[in-house]
Design a protein around this motif. Structure first.
Motif, mmCIF file in Angstrom:
data_model
loop_
_atom_site.group_PDB
_atom_site.id
_atom_site.type_symbol
_atom_site.label_atom_id
_atom_site.label_comp_id
_atom_site.label_asym_id
_atom_site.label_seq_id
_atom_site.Cartn_x
_atom_site.Cartn_y
_atom_site.Cartn_z
ATOM 1 N N HIS A 6 0.895 -1.393 -0.043
ATOM 2 C CA HIS A 6 0.128 -0.083 -0.063
ATOM 3 C C HIS A 6 0.803 1.488 0.090
ATOM 4 N N VAL A 7 2.121 1.256 0.447
ATOM 5 C CA VAL A 7 2.872 2.275 0.433
ATOM 6 C C VAL A 7 3.617 2.404 -1.093
ATOM 7 N N LEU A 8 3.863 1.298 -1.531
ATOM 8 C CA LEU A 8 4.442 1.439 -2.947
ATOM 9 C C LEU A 8 3.411 1.790 -4.004
ATOM 10 N N MET A 9 2.032 1.564 -3.744
ATOM 11 C CA MET A 9 1.088 2.055 -4.754
ATOM 12 C C MET A 9 0.817 3.496 -4.662
ATOM 13 N N ARG A 10 1.140 4.131 -3.325
ATOM 14 C CA ARG A 10 1.182 5.549 -3.279
ATOM 15 C C ARG A 10 1.877 6.324 -4.092
ATOM 16 N N PHE A 11 3.121 5.480 -4.628
ATOM 17 C CA PHE A 11 3.712 6.648 -5.822
ATOM 18 C C PHE A 11 3.335 6.717 -6.872
ATOM 19 N N TYR A 12 2.231 5.951 -7.182
ATOM 20 C CA TYR A 12 1.653 6.078 -8.611
ATOM 21 C C TYR A 12 0.527 7.335 -8.775
ATOM 22 N N THR A 13 0.129 7.887 -7.460
ATOM 23 C CA THR A 13 -0.892 8.963 -7.470
ATOM 24 C C THR A 13 0.018 10.342 -7.780
ATOM 25 N N VAL A 14 1.300 10.466 -7.974
ATOM 26 C CA VAL A 14 1.701 11.725 -8.628
ATOM 27 C C VAL A 14 2.039 11.488 -10.129
ATOM 28 N N PRO A 15 2.148 12.745 -10.571
ATOM 29 C CA PRO A 15 2.402 12.489 -12.137
ATOM 30 C C PRO A 15 3.834 12.255 -12.426
ATOM 31 N N ASN A 16 4.843 12.315 -11.852
ATOM 32 C CA ASN A 16 6.011 11.935 -12.399
ATOM 33 C C ASN A 16 7.113 11.340 -11.621
ATOM 34 N N ALA A 17 8.272 11.176 -11.807
ATOM 35 C CA ALA A 17 9.247 10.665 -11.033
ATOM 36 C C ALA A 17 9.855 11.698 -10.094
ATOM 37 N N ALA A 18 10.017 12.850 -10.596
ATOM 38 C CA ALA A 18 10.433 13.946 -9.811
ATOM 39 C C ALA A 18 9.495 14.285 -8.588
ATOM 40 N N GLU A 19 8.395 14.124 -8.920
ATOM 41 C CA GLU A 19 7.182 14.389 -7.796
ATOM 42 C C GLU A 19 7.354 13.209 -6.784
ATOM 43 N N ALA A 20 7.541 11.972 -7.198
ATOM 44 C CA ALA A 20 7.497 10.953 -6.494
ATOM 45 C C ALA A 20 8.795 11.044 -5.500
ATOM 46 N N ARG A 21 9.867 11.732 -5.874
ATOM 47 C CA ARG A 21 10.877 12.132 -5.389
ATOM 48 C C ARG A 21 10.704 12.898 -4.053
ATOM 49 N N ARG A 22 9.999 13.946 -4.618
ATOM 50 C CA ARG A 22 9.717 15.289 -3.454
ATOM 51 C C ARG A 22 8.745 14.516 -2.602
ATOM 52 N N SER A 23 7.926 13.902 -3.055
ATOM 53 C CA SER A 23 7.129 13.327 -2.021
ATOM 54 C C SER A 23 7.641 12.683 -0.804
ATOM 55 N N VAL A 24 8.644 11.795 -1.224
ATOM 56 C CA VAL A 24 9.442 11.060 -0.240
ATOM 57 C C VAL A 24 10.367 12.141 0.590
ATOM 58 N N VAL A 25 10.992 13.133 0.173
ATOM 59 C CA VAL A 25 11.595 13.927 0.964
ATOM 60 C C VAL A 25 10.705 14.677 1.940
ATOM 61 N N TRP A 26 9.452 15.054 1.419
ATOM 62 C CA TRP A 26 8.429 15.533 2.382
ATOM 63 C C TRP A 26 8.071 14.556 3.474
ATOM 64 N N ALA A 27 7.896 13.353 3.053
ATOM 65 C CA ALA A 27 7.592 12.336 3.912
ATOM 66 C C ALA A 27 8.712 12.324 5.001
ATOM 67 N N THR A 28 9.779 12.342 4.690
ATOM 68 C CA THR A 28 10.883 12.253 5.473
ATOM 69 C C THR A 28 11.137 13.240 6.475
ATOM 70 N N TRP A 29 10.618 14.456 6.064
ATOM 71 C CA TRP A 29 10.648 15.597 7.144
ATOM 72 C C TRP A 29 9.477 15.288 8.244
ATOM 73 N N THR A 30 8.469 14.734 7.829
ATOM 74 C CA THR A 30 7.176 14.836 8.635
ATOM 75 C C THR A 30 7.467 13.714 9.467
ATOM 76 N N MET A 31 8.322 12.498 9.189
ATOM 77 C CA MET A 31 8.621 11.335 9.902
ATOM 78 C C MET A 31 9.497 11.714 10.952
ATOM 79 N N VAL A 32 10.394 12.296 10.466
ATOM 80 C CA VAL A 32 11.624 12.968 11.506
ATOM 81 C C VAL A 32 10.931 13.642 12.676
ATOM 82 N N THR A 33 10.057 14.571 12.395
ATOM 83 C CA THR A 33 9.374 15.302 13.298
ATOM 84 C C THR A 33 8.548 14.366 14.068
ATOM 85 N N PHE A 34 8.002 13.623 13.556
ATOM 86 C CA PHE A 34 6.841 12.742 14.201
ATOM 87 C C PHE A 34 7.704 12.017 15.266
#
Lengths: 138, 524
Positions: free
Chosen positions: B262-290
């Motif tokens: 279900h995590v892998l599938m989430r990468f398909y909701t963005v339009p392209n690879a650069a956005e997929a990368r950006r989403s992981v970077v954002w997720a990393t920030w929120t996870m570090v905070t959390f």
């Protein structure tokens, strides 16, 4: 991508003979698009530009992955097998183990930012070159 | 233990459900094509998807389980949370962008790309269904414990009824909202959860003069283990086997999280690879905070509520964060935290249901049964029916597993994901020679060895805490099989490839390689 540069019935050879487009007729500049207007994947894969992209990516992500796995497993193994070392207090009741754990957060941030920067500078422009070769917009 | 006003908790929760249902309904207006249903038409941007990704990770197990783990076991709970943060690097460096470029809806899309379609898709779907089922049972079992605490529903029948309600709402999200609705629920929930934990942490830090050391010291004074909680060993013990078991768990965590379907599938909701990368970077920030916040909240709960009170509360360790919320913010904050915790379970289970139903409809129905000639509309209908079936099974499973150890079930799902998916994905993305036989060997090798080792581990039989305490057929000493099954799946994939005939799919291999690295040919 679906825009056909040639109609499917024409072969590439025939097209080159008939048309006067220098870009396609020039043997020094190989086209990476086949007769159907589809990207010629084998040609692209064997091109120097693609090799460069692949090398840049692989030589970054695998060493980095090895690095963070080693650093994480070092933290885990020290916690499991070096009790006295990780229990050593640094300030207050905060000990080496807690600091090493927080250190993992820091390395994660550093690797993430380093990769994002590297990808933007070294990978994305090279990807753009290859997408251009295949006749795609950015 | 008085835990606030159940009516208030329930009404805060009801308001949340109503708001999200409305949003899901609004988001669903154009939910017609397969791409809309499975991947939200790839219309989310990197930031939105990054927040939703972290929402997928912030399950009941990580929010309630880890803050509770820290409150009860100190250092050992903290060890657990480090794995959840570091694991993002696997997704960022190795998987996210290549997956986005290669596939469309499921893990099977990537694994079967240059292989024989039917056997590989069937194998990928089997792995997805088994992993999702384990993970889902864990979430639903967590829902039972949480309900007991928050709504003061003590009877098993009452809890079962509430699990059924949770399950029904979740199926509704998936049916009506598809990926878009589910993603919006994740985003809302993740933002609320982050706000909650950040505010609580800042409050706690302020109370202890912004000294982490002082929180930990006060915490240790209110824990029956005393200062031992500040060092490793409080939970996992100091015997040879228990240490090895811990190392195995740590390995499963770091490699398994980014391999969950279900995590892998989430990468398909963005339009392209650069956005997929950006989403992981954002997720990393929120996870570090959390996870920095869970450290504060865990020790804060230890210090202010006390470990003995937490362990005695209905829901046990899992109740540390809600009890702390009640302690510092009264019934209202407890209501908010409970609503967010409920929402977490709802949203994560919705994501899992979607992944499982997509995998069945897209890989099994469309590719294996219909041999790739299925009508897309019919495929989506099959996915919706599957979602109902999966939802029903998870309600039954959740009721049956009510009271089981949640974090442990999750760790098994992670071991399964790392064993079946990670090796196969990496080989098919980076190794040209990898072929159908290798793919099947690494999926089934990882999946079967992992399942077998779980069955013959002390978790199932032979110990006082086992599922079947009265019989003993455990010959595998570790509770988590990752240390053996993950390397084994890499080995199986390697041997299966080396010892089988070289496949002549050169065109398809080149296509996948170019597509994975650049996105050429994917229509992106």
């Amino acid at each position: 991508m679906t825009k056909a540069l040639w109609s499917p019935v024409e072969t590439r050879q025939a097209h080159q003979e008939n048309s006067g487009f220098a870009t396609f007729a020039d043997p020094d500049v190989p086209s990476y698009v086949d007769a159907d207007g589809k990207p010629d994947f084998e040609l692209i894969r064997d091109s120097d530009d693609f090799r460069l992209l692949r090398r840049r990516l692989v030589l970054f992500v695998f060493p980095m992955s090895a690095l963070f796995l080693c650093s994480y497993m070092t933290f885990v193994l020290l916690s499991a097998y070096a009790y006295d070392f990780v229990s050593h207090r640094v300030f207050g009741v905060v000990n080496v183990g807690i600091l090493l754990g927080l250190g993992q957060f820091v390395t994660t941030i550093i690797i993430t930012l380093t990769y994002a920067r590297y990808a933007k500078r070294k990978l994305d422009p090279q990807t753009k070159v290859i997408r251009g070769m295949a006749g795609l917009p950015d | 233990m008085e835990t606030g006003n159940p009516a208030l908790n329930l009404s805060v929760f009801a308001v949340f459900v109503l708001i999200t249902l409305y949003i899901v309904y609004r988001a669903s207006s154009r939910n017609v094509t397969a791409s809309d249903y499975y991947a939200a038409g790839s219309s989310f941007n990197g930031v939105q998807n990054g927040v939703a990704l972290s929402g997928d990770f912030l399950s009941a197990a990580s929010f309630l389980g880890i803050s509770g783990g820290i409150a009860a076991h100190g250092y050992d709970g903290f060890l657990y949370s480090v794995g959840w943060v570091v694991a993002w690097l696997v997704g960022l460096l190795l998987i996210a962008e290549r997956l986005r470029n290669t596939g469309r809806f499921t893990v099977g899309d990537v694994l079967a790309y240059r292989m024989k379609q039917r056997p590989v898709r069937a194998a990928a779907a089997n792995a997805t269904l088994v992993i999702s089922f384990f993970y889902m049972i864990a979430q639903m079992a967590g829902a039972g414990g949480l309900i007991a605490l928050l709504l003061n529903v003590e009877s098993k029948v009452g809890q079962a009824a509430l699990i059924a309600v949770v399950g029904a709402v979740m199926v509704f999200y998936v049916l009506v909202g598809g990926m878009k609705g589910t993603t919006w629920v994740q985003i809302i929930k993740a933002v609320l959860l982050l706000l909650c934990v950040t505010l609580m942490s800042v409050f706690l830090l302020g109370k202890f003069g912004f000294s982490v050391s002082s929180i930990m010291e006060t915490g240790a004074e209110h824990n029956e283990l005393g200062e031992a909680v500040l060092s490793p060993g409080a939970q996992y013990g100091k015997s040879f086997i228990s240490k090895l078991d811990f190392v195995s768990l740590a390995l499963s965590l770091v490699l398994g999280i980014a391999s969950l379907p279900h995590v892998l599938m989430r990468f398909y909701t963005v339009p392209n690879a650069a956005e997929a990368r950006r989403s992981v970077v954002w997720a990393t920030w929120t996870m570090v905070t959390f996870y920095l916040c869970t450290l504060v909240i865990g020790f804060g709960a230890m210090a202010l509520v006390g470990t003995d009170v937490i362990k005695a509360a209905p829901g046990g360790e899992n109740s540390a964060a809600p009890l702390l919320a009640f302690h510092i913010g009264g019934a209202v904050l407890l209501g908010v935290v409970s609503a967010v915790a409920f929402a977490t379970i709802l949203a994560v289970v919705a994501g899992l249901t979607l992944a499982a139903s997509a995998s069945f409809a897209h890989d099994v129905y469309a590719s294996v049964i219909k041999r790739g000639n299925a009508d897309p509309r019919k495929e989506v209908r099959v996915a919706r029916i599957t979602a109902i079936v999966v939802g029903f099974l998870s309600i039954i499973g959740g009721i049956a597993a009510n009271g089981q150890n949640v974090a442990f079930l999750v760790s098994l799902a992670l071991a399964l994901a790392a064993s079946a998916n990670l090796s196969t994905i990496l080989y098919s993305l980076f190794w040209r020679r990898f072929n159908t036989t290798g793919t099947l060997w690494s999926i089934y090798g990882g999946l079967v060895s992992c399942l077998v080792l779980i069955i013959f581990s002390p978790v199932v039989s032979g110990g006082p805490k086992s599922l079947l305490p009265d019989v003993d057929f455990a010959w595998f000493p570790l509770g988590n099989p990752g240390l053996v099954s993950i390397p084994l799946s890499f080995l199986c994939g390697f041997l299966g490839t080396i010892f089988s005939k070289r496949e002549a799919h050169t065109r398809k291999t080149a296509e996948m390689e170019v597509r994975a690295f650049t996105g050429v040919g994917s229509g992106l």
